[in-house]
Design an enzyme around this catalytic site. Sequence first.
Site, mmCIF file in Angstrom:
data_model
loop_
_atom_site.group_PDB
_atom_site.id
_atom_site.type_symbol
_atom_site.label_atom_id
_atom_site.label_comp_id
_atom_site.label_asym_id
_atom_site.label_seq_id
_atom_site.Cartn_x
_atom_site.Cartn_y
_atom_site.Cartn_z
ATOM 1 N N CYS A 254 0.824 -1.212 0.000
ATOM 2 C CA CYS A 254 0.000 0.000 0.000
ATOM 3 C C CYS A 254 0.855 1.258 0.000
ATOM 4 C CB CYS A 254 -0.946 -0.010 1.192
ATOM 5 S SG CYS A 254 -0.125 0.165 2.790
ATOM 6 N N HIS B 179 -2.301 1.161 7.308
ATOM 7 C CA HIS B 179 -2.528 1.132 5.856
ATOM 8 C C HIS B 179 -2.343 2.525 5.272
ATOM 9 C CE1 HIS B 179 -4.080 -0.191 2.039
ATOM 10 N NE2 HIS B 179 -5.159 0.584 2.110
ATOM 11 N N ASN C 202 -8.153 4.457 -2.563
ATOM 12 C CA ASN C 202 -7.546 3.260 -1.999
ATOM 13 C C ASN C 202 -6.898 2.421 -3.105
ATOM 14 O OD1 ASN C 202 -6.790 1.444 -0.048
ATOM 15 N ND2 ASN C 202 -8.848 0.799 0.490
#
Length: 463
Positions: free
Chosen positions: A89, A382, A404
């Site tokens: 991520c 994250h 995202n």
Amino acid sequence: MKKILLSLSLFAALSVAAQEGGISTQMLQQIKTTGALKTPADKAMRNALNATAMRDLARTADNADARDTEFSHRVHSVGITNQESSGRCWLFSSLNVMRARIIQQYNMGGFQFSPAYSFFYDQLEKSNLFLQAVIDNAKKPMDDRQNEWLFKNVLSDGGTFAGAQDIITKYGLVPAEVMPESYNANNTSRMSEMLQLKLREFGLALRKDVAQGKSKKQLEAHKTEMLGTVYHILALCLGEPPTEFTWTLKDRSGKAISTETYTPRSFYDRFVGENLVTDYVLLMNDPTRPYHKAYTIDMDRHMYDGHNWTFLNLPIEDIKAAAIASIKDSTMMYFSCDVGKLYDSKTGVSSLKNFDYESILGTTFGMDKADRIRTFASGSTHAMTLMAVDLDANGKPKKWMVENSWGANSGFQGHIVMTDEWFDNYMFRLVVRKKYVPTETLRLLDTKPVQLPAWDPLFAPEQ
């Protein structure tokens, strides 16, 4: 004989202490009296929890936050990326910050950098970081705190923006089609397991070299040979990174603007053209430590010759001001948070009102953000790309939105919407261009940062 008697006495003392602190028969009776299921509501809830997930029962039916998806200020972007079953991520978020600007600048219909290319060199550099750190600490015993940490944290596919800064600056970038994703790029666990096993073996061999008095030149040669094995494994799993390629730039309609031959570095210079290390500042909201100070974490980097994650710890309102300024100027930001807390995957909304666990379980959960950090109940887990804010008539934020990297079908059209109250409680890190931060705040970068050890809770890489 005296030692044996002393040991027996100590054991006896500890046993008594354990008995005094244990659950006695009388205490158990009091516990049962307090906690037993007594009311019809208790029994109904027990029946419901017997066959239903607690999260589904706790979901708030009439939460207005789940229906509010309009934003007053939003950075334009095209396409949602997908990190699949990997911990990359941090890399996707970093690349998406630059990707959005290129799409706007050249009016492109869509574009993605190659995560596989940058990830290849990330894993190679992290392997070298581990091996060189083993050499540096080889004269310390294996149970030394530093060595224990090293061999526990050999290699990870997680990371931070600081790592992306160094990797991209050194190795450049390539478009996604030049080095596409592979199965092992999208599913990193087995490759990572094998690399960690091999690196631990290499680490022991290097410690043996040092113990035998090998010269610095001999150690360097042996390490280089080991990294050749790492490179081979990465090339098998991810493919070999290109050194030169030809690529066509196309606008939104698909019309070719130019076709040129690039190296990864010349491609970066042409389409990004900024200094990732010096142009950005990393901001943190950690209420367990004093604000308006700089902090750095030892070994929190991706390259041996790179730089540690260094950040300014600021009140949440200061961070919001920088974020709002960036969004208003159509510039996305690297953002990280404790993503799973009170996140409803069905709506794509993070809100303190999403779930009512207190009513179901008959108790309250009263820790604030600082308490959660101190007790390891919360931390940055994250990284995503902050790209929208909804301001009220007085310019105060009501909610935020991130792009995202879990695919277009996750959350709210590939995004997560966060209420401002949730942002206060679970936002941790923001990377913003320095021009959006007040000069007096940037002066903190000129002070000597507080050095934190590698095992500090803030080290945890973002997945």
